[in-house]
Motif scaffolding. Structure first.
Motif, PDB file in Angstrom:
ATOM      1  N   UNK A  84      13.156   1.650 -11.450  1.00 44.83           N
ATOM      2  CA  UNK A  84      12.878   2.349 -10.349  1.00 44.83           C
ATOM      3  C   UNK A  84      12.048   1.526  -9.173  1.00 44.83           C
ATOM      4  N   UNK A  85      11.164   0.881  -9.512  1.00 43.78           N
ATOM      5  CA  UNK A  85      10.382   0.035  -8.417  1.00 43.78           C
ATOM      6  C   UNK A  85      11.231  -0.935  -7.934  1.00 43.78           C
ATOM      7  N   UNK A  86      12.078  -1.593  -8.749  1.00 50.95           N
ATOM      8  CA  UNK A  86      13.067  -2.538  -8.029  1.00 50.95           C
ATOM      9  C   UNK A  86      14.048  -2.005  -7.149  1.00 50.95           C
ATOM     10  N   UNK A  87      14.684  -0.540  -7.534  1.00 49.72           N
ATOM     11  CA  UNK A  87      15.407  -0.130  -6.813  1.00 49.72           C
ATOM     12  C   UNK A  87      14.633   0.397  -5.277  1.00 49.72           C
ATOM     13  N   UNK A  88      13.459   0.660  -5.456  1.00 49.27           N
ATOM     14  CA  UNK A  88      12.662   0.936  -4.086  1.00 49.27           C
ATOM     15  C   UNK A  88      12.515  -0.450  -3.505  1.00 49.27           C
ATOM     16  N   UNK A  92      14.304  -2.962  -3.334  1.00 50.19           N
ATOM     17  CA  UNK A  92      15.621  -3.350  -2.726  1.00 50.19           C
ATOM     18  C   UNK A  92      16.168  -2.728  -1.295  1.00 50.19           C
ATOM     19  N   UNK A  93      15.396  -1.476  -0.929  1.00 48.58           N
ATOM     20  CA  UNK A  93      15.488  -0.893   0.077  1.00 48.58           C
ATOM     21  C   UNK A  93      14.556  -1.285   1.077  1.00 48.58           C
ATOM     22  N   UNK A  94      13.491  -1.916   0.605  1.00 47.09           N
ATOM     23  CA  UNK A  94      12.229  -2.158   1.656  1.00 47.09           C
ATOM     24  C   UNK A  94      11.970  -3.500   1.814  1.00 47.09           C
ATOM     25  N   UNK A  95      12.374  -4.503   0.906  1.00 41.68           N
ATOM     26  CA  UNK A  95      12.068  -5.991   1.020  1.00 41.68           C
ATOM     27  C   UNK A  95      13.119  -6.637   1.934  1.00 41.68           C
ATOM     28  N   UNK A  96      12.293  -7.616   2.706  1.00 40.75           N
ATOM     29  CA  UNK A  96      13.370  -8.196   3.618  1.00 40.75           C
ATOM     30  C   UNK A  96      14.635  -9.300   2.958  1.00 40.75           C
ATOM     31  N   UNK A  97      14.132  -9.554   2.082  1.00 43.31           N
ATOM     32  CA  UNK A  97      15.111 -10.606   1.302  1.00 43.31           C
ATOM     33  C   UNK A  97      14.631 -10.628  -0.282  1.00 43.31           C
ATOM     34  N   UNK A  98      15.655 -10.916  -1.162  1.00 41.45           N
ATOM     35  CA  UNK A  98      15.289 -11.414  -2.423  1.00 41.45           C
ATOM     36  C   UNK A  98      14.509 -10.542  -3.041  1.00 41.45           C
TER      37      UNK A  98
END
Ligand code: FMN
Length: 196
Positions: free
Chosen positions: A15-19, A21-27
Motif C-alpha cells: 500500500x505504501x509503495x502504491x502511494x 508510485x503516485x507521488x515520487x518523481x522517479x524510481x
C-alpha cells in the motif's frame, strides 16, 4: 500510527509503495541494499525492487558484482526505502535466497534489449579503463545476438530478501516520528513501537 499494528506488513508495504508510485518523481521502487563482506565490512548501494509478496523482496543483479559476491557468502541483507514525497521510510532485514532460474529468465526477457545487451557487456564492479571499452563491448554483443533473442547471461540473476523484520517510519512534527517494527514470529508477526 498504532492502527497499522494489526495489518499484514507485506500488504501494508504494498500500500505504501502504491502511494509512492503516485507521488515520487522517479524510481519509487529504488531501495538501498546493504550487504556485508566476510570480514564484516558493510557496503550499500541502490537497486530496484522487482517484486514483493509474502515470499519476500526481489531484485536482480550481476552475480559476480561486489554485492553478488558478498551475498554468495554472507546470506543476510538489509533494504531501506525512502520516499521523500511522503516523508516515509521502510527498513527490511532478513536472510536472502536466490530467485529461481524461471523467475530470472522471465524478468530478463521483460527488459529492454539494450539493457539485456548491457548485462552481457558489463563486468559489473570490476575496473573499466574507459567508457569507449564498455560501448565497444555493447556493440560486440549486438553483433553476437543479432537477429535473435538475447538470453539471460549465466552470471545475471536475482535474490529475494526473506523479511524477518520490517520497520515502518513516518515523519512526525519536531522529529517526534512514528516507528512501528514488525518481527516475524513463526508464521505470524509481532509488533513494537520504537522511540524515534
Ligand atoms: C536508482 C538506482 C537503481 C539501481 N538499480 C540497480 C539494480 O536493480 N540492479 C543492479 O545491479 N544495480 C542497480 N543500480 C546500480 C547499483 O547502485 C550499483 O552501482 C551496482 O549494482 C554495482 O554495485 P556493487 O559494486 O556494490 O555490486 C542502481 C542504481 C540506482 C541509482
Amino acid at each position: 500510527m498504532d492502527d497499522i499494528r494489526n495489518r499484514d506488513p507485506i500488504a501494508l508495504f504494498q500500500e505504501w509503495l502504491a502511494e509512492a508510485e503516485t507521488s515520487e518523481p522517479n524510481d519509487p521502487t529504488a531501495m538501498c541494499l546493504a550487504t556485508v563482506d566476510a570480514a564484516g565490512s558493510p557496503s550499500a548501494r541502490m537497486v530496484l525492487l522487482k517484486g514483493v509478496d509474502s515470499g519476500g523482496f526481489a531484485f536482480y543483479t550481476n552475480l559476480e558484482s561486489r554485492k553478488g559476491n558478498e551475498l554468495a557468502h554472507e546470506k543476510f541483507a538489509a533494504l531501506c526505502f525512502h520516499w521523500k514525497s511522503l516523508r516515509r521510510q521502510v527498513r527490511v532485514e532478513g536472510a536472502i535466497e536466490p530467485v529461481s532460474d524461471a523467475e530470472a529468465d522471465a524478468y530478463f526477457a521483460s527488459r529492454a534489449r539494450v539493457s539485456q545487451l548491457g548485462a552481457w557487456a558489463s563486468d559489473q564492479s570490476r575496473p573499466l579503463d574507459s567508457r569507449a571499452t564498455l560501448e565497444a563491448r555493447v556493440s560486440e554483443m549486438e553483433a553476437r545476438f543479432a537477429g535473435r533473442p538475447v538470453p539471460r547471461p549465466p552470471n545475471w540473476s536475482g535474490f529475494r530478501v526473506l523479511p524477518r523484520a520490517i520497520e515502518f517510519w513516518k515523519d512526525g512534527p519536531f522529529r517526534l516520528h512514528d516507528r512501528i517494527v514488525f518481527r516475524r514470529a513463526g508464521s505470524a508477526w509481532s509488533t513494537e513501537r520504537l522511540y524515534p
